[in-house]
Design an enzyme around this catalytic site. Sequence first.
Site, PDB file in Angstrom:
ATOM      1  N   GLU A  24       1.035  -1.140   0.071  1.00  0.00           N
ATOM      2  CA  GLU A  24       0.049   0.051  -0.003  1.00  0.00           C
ATOM      3  C   GLU A  24       0.986   1.309   0.076  1.00  0.00           C
ATOM      4  OE1 GLU A  24      -3.441   0.317  -0.096  1.00  0.00           O
ATOM      5  OE2 GLU A  24      -3.226  -1.902  -0.584  1.00  0.00           O
ATOM      6  N   GLU A  65      -5.454   2.510   8.211  1.00  0.00           N
ATOM      7  CA  GLU A  65      -4.836   2.180   6.963  1.00  0.00           C
ATOM      8  C   GLU A  65      -5.039   0.713   6.720  1.00  0.00           C
ATOM      9  OE1 GLU A  65      -4.435   2.725   3.272  1.00  0.00           O
ATOM     10  OE2 GLU A  65      -4.038   4.472   4.453  1.00  0.00           O
ATOM     11  N   GLU A  72     -10.891  -2.857   1.412  1.00  0.00           N
ATOM     12  CA  GLU A  72     -10.928  -2.892  -0.037  1.00  0.00           C
ATOM     13  C   GLU A  72     -10.693  -4.098  -0.467  1.00  0.00           C
ATOM     14  OE1 GLU A  72      -7.991   0.162  -0.840  1.00  0.00           O
ATOM     15  OE2 GLU A  72      -9.512   1.659  -0.502  1.00  0.00           O
TER      16      GLU A  72
END
Length: 124
Positions: A24, A65, A72
Amino acid sequence: MKNKKILKSFKYAFKGIATGIKEETNMKIHILIMLIVIILGLFFNISKTEWIICIILFTIVIASELFNTAIETVVDMITLEKNEKARIAKDVAAGGVLVVCIGAAFIGICIFIPKIILYFQHIK
């Protein structure tokens, strides 16, 4: 037996953190900002209370996060085609991270701006 299960769960958790950092881009940005804040904290010799606040904020931002990444990933697994509800879920999760980051930034400004001002007044 229970100790092995606990050790495995820690192993998987650390693997998840490593995956989040590795894959990420935003996580890398959060880590970089965290390192900058640590350097500034050491430079300006922030108080114990300020360190505690920073550590709490680091934890909340990184955890947010990681949760966003998990959401997601699950959404991407569930639906292969464009889906309005999938978009909403991903956007809302990302929005949650943004809210946390904005709050952390404001608190960081409240901690560091007075120290930066004093520093520059002192070196004049």
